[in-house]
Design an enzyme around this catalytic site. Structure first.
Site, PDB file in Angstrom:
ATOM      1  N   ASN A   1      -9.142   1.059  -2.740  1.00 53.67           N
ATOM      2  CA  ASN A   1      -8.087  -0.337  -3.359  1.00 53.67           C
ATOM      3  C   ASN A   1      -9.809  -1.359  -3.845  1.00 53.67           C
ATOM      4  O   ASN A   1      -8.911  -2.011  -4.235  1.00 53.67           O
ATOM      5  CB  ASN A   1      -7.481  -0.540  -1.999  1.00 53.67           C
ATOM      6  CG  ASN A   1      -7.977  -1.162  -0.947  1.00 53.67           C
ATOM      7  OD1 ASN A   1      -8.418   0.168  -0.594  1.00 53.67           O
ATOM      8  ND2 ASN A   1      -7.348  -1.920  -0.531  1.00 53.67           N
TER       9      ASN A   1
ATOM     10  N   GLN B   1      -3.355   3.676  -5.098  1.00 50.20           N
ATOM     11  CA  GLN B   1      -4.302   2.802  -6.758  1.00 50.20           C
ATOM     12  C   GLN B   1      -4.143   4.637  -7.149  1.00 50.20           C
ATOM     13  O   GLN B   1      -4.597   3.828  -8.138  1.00 50.20           O
ATOM     14  CB  GLN B   1      -5.622   2.398  -5.829  1.00 50.20           C
ATOM     15  CG  GLN B   1      -5.179   1.652  -4.863  1.00 50.20           C
ATOM     16  CD  GLN B   1      -5.272   0.275  -5.284  1.00 50.20           C
ATOM     17  OE1 GLN B   1      -4.733  -0.029  -6.859  1.00 50.20           O
ATOM     18  NE2 GLN B   1      -4.879  -1.270  -5.192  1.00 50.20           N
TER      19      GLN B   1
ATOM     20  N   THR C   1      19.511   4.411   4.448  1.00 47.38           N
ATOM     21  CA  THR C   1      20.747   4.581   2.977  1.00 47.38           C
ATOM     22  C   THR C   1      19.335   4.419   1.839  1.00 47.38           C
ATOM     23  O   THR C   1      19.099   3.242   1.770  1.00 47.38           O
ATOM     24  CB  THR C   1      21.702   3.593   2.324  1.00 47.38           C
ATOM     25  OG1 THR C   1      22.579   3.241   4.134  1.00 47.38           O
ATOM     26  CG2 THR C   1      22.242   3.035   1.681  1.00 47.38           C
TER      27      THR C   1
ATOM     28  N   CYS D   1      -4.403  -6.730   1.414  1.00 48.65           N
ATOM     29  CA  CYS D   1      -4.396  -6.745   2.964  1.00 48.65           C
ATOM     30  C   CYS D   1      -4.575  -7.487   3.486  1.00 48.65           C
ATOM     31  O   CYS D   1      -4.300  -8.038   4.740  1.00 48.65           O
ATOM     32  CB  CYS D   1      -3.519  -5.479   3.364  1.00 48.65           C
ATOM     33  SG  CYS D   1      -2.716  -4.321   1.923  1.00 48.65           S
TER      34      CYS D   1
ATOM     35  N   GLY E   1       5.326   2.405  -5.647  1.00 49.73           N
ATOM     36  CA  GLY E   1       5.714   1.599  -6.706  1.00 49.73           C
ATOM     37  C   GLY E   1       5.586   0.570  -7.494  1.00 49.73           C
ATOM     38  O   GLY E   1       5.227   0.526  -8.307  1.00 49.73           O
TER      39      GLY E   1
END
EC number: 2.8.1.7
Length: 404
Positions: free
Chosen positions: A155, A183, A243, A328, A204
């Site tokens: 990354n 990545q 869910t 991050c 995603g």
């Protein structure tokens, strides 16, 4: 041209308008908003069908069977499920894990947690170019080695590990192989029929899909078993309860389908822009590229501008949205642990900037970026006493600095 220019595609990507449009059809009363687990009425059936299509789209991206795709909230959850799930399920087989020092925090911190639980982890050193030699992985393998976790594309520096060879090695030794593809999924071809990988973590929002959704590929032949980390209604064949977020999954599926279709043309354009950016800044004195230039994802460029402090450079580059290190960890002022692992000293690691280019980057963006970078470096070095000393021929490594 929109300012600031976004050159931080490795941190996140904007949702592709085609993806956003598809997602909007799965939220409101006049769309497909039902719970995919509601089997008793049309709303549920329609939602389940939408999720099935998305699962097939993600599977197609990596040439997998749709039953091998487990939906999660993102790559971090996928990584946790893969590493902890394997460690806990197969703990009687062994308690040794192999990974590298340049992995994403999601892998490193998950391994640290397992160490607290009594597992043993070997953290491999990369070469100066960021690549992990195959022999180093093999030398670290033991009879009780359970899992090898190596990322596909880094990354921070964008280097591509030889996952084909790593997969062959792991399979020959009967060791499970997990690959963090946050990545690379949707950006590089991944074919699980060719690649001997058992688990793949997918995100995603790194491939123009929504944030908060991802997937874990779990191989069926040879079958890989996991211990669930999220308990509840037994969704996702008992591997991940909760869910299913229909609109998110539809977005992930559409992003995967577009990525598969546009990968070659996207990458050809991105590579041209990356080369243009590098050719525009490499003439600047004391400028170095971090990571192997050949074995590298075309959208990533990590550059150290010696004698310039990274944070002041980022402030000077206010017209460019770039980062020093990963998103991050960019809030901390510590030098990048990835660059330190490559052998860079604190000063060089601190003077590095990650430029990542993507689907919506234009020629005009790169032209402006080159101009801004060149001007900013000249200006900052003019104010730097270290640069002045370096230009006067003083070896800064030999200077005895006095502490006050």
């Amino acid at each position: 041209m929109k300012l600031p220019i976004y050159l931080d595609y490795a941190a996140t990507t904007p949702v592709d308008p085609r993806v956003a449009e598809k997602m909007m059809q799965h939220m409101t009363m006049d769309g497909v908003f039902g719970n995919p687990a509601s089997r008793s009425h049309k709303y549920g059936w329609q939602a389940e069908e939408a999720v099935d299509i998305a699962r097939n789209q993600v599977a197609d991206l990596i040439n997998a069977d749709h039953r091998e795709i487990v939906f999660t909230s993102g790559a971090t959850e996928s990584i946790n499920l893969a590493i902890k799930g394997i460690a806990h399920f197969y703990h009687k087989k062994g308690k040794h894990i192999i990974t590298s020092k340049t992995e994403h925090k999601a892998v490193l911190d998950t391994c640290r947690q397992l160490e607290r639980e009594g597992y043993e982890v070997t953290y491999l050193e990369p070469e100066a170019n960021g690549l992990i030699p195959l022999a180093r992985i093999e030398d670290a393998m033991r009879d009780d080695t359970l899992l090898v976790s190596i990322m596909h594309v880094n990354n921070e520096i964008g280097v591509i590990q030889d996952v084909m060879a790593i997969g062959e090695l792991c399979r020959s030794k009967g060791i499970i192989f997990h690959m963090d593809a946050a990545q690379s999924a949707g950006k590089l071809p991944i074919d699980v029929q060719q690649l001997k990988v058992d688990l793949i973590s997918i995100s995603g929002h790194k491939m123009y899909g929504p944030k908060g959704v991802g997937a874990l590929y779990v191989r069926r032949k040879p079958r890989i078993r996991l211990e669930s980390q999220m308990h509840g209604g037994g969704h996702e064949r008992g591997m991940r309860s909760g869910t299913l977020a229909t609109h998110q999954l539809v977005g992930l599926g559409e992003a995967a389908a577009i990525a598969k279709q546009d990968m070659e043309s996207d990458n050809a354009r991105i590579r041209t822009l990356r080369d243009k950016l590098w050719n525009g800044v490499k003439h600047i004195e004391e400028t170095y590229i971090n990571g192997d230039m050949e074995q590298r994802f075309c959208g990533s460029l990590n550059v150290s501008f010696n004698f310039v402090e990274g944070e002041s450079l980022m402030m000077a580059l206010k017209d460019l949205a770039v980062s020093s290190g990963s998103a991050c960890t960019s809030a901390s002022l510590e030098p990048s642990y990835v660059l330190r692992a490559l052998g860079l000293n604190d000063e060089m690691a601190h003077s590095s900037i990650r430029f990542s280019i993507g689907r919506f980057t234009t020629d005009e963006d790169i032209d402006h970026a080159i101009k801004v970078i060149t001007q900013s470096i000249d200006k900052l070095r003019e104010m730097s006493p270290l640069w002045e000393m370096f230009k006067d021929g003083i070896d800064l490594d030999q200077v005895q600095w006095a502490h006050h």
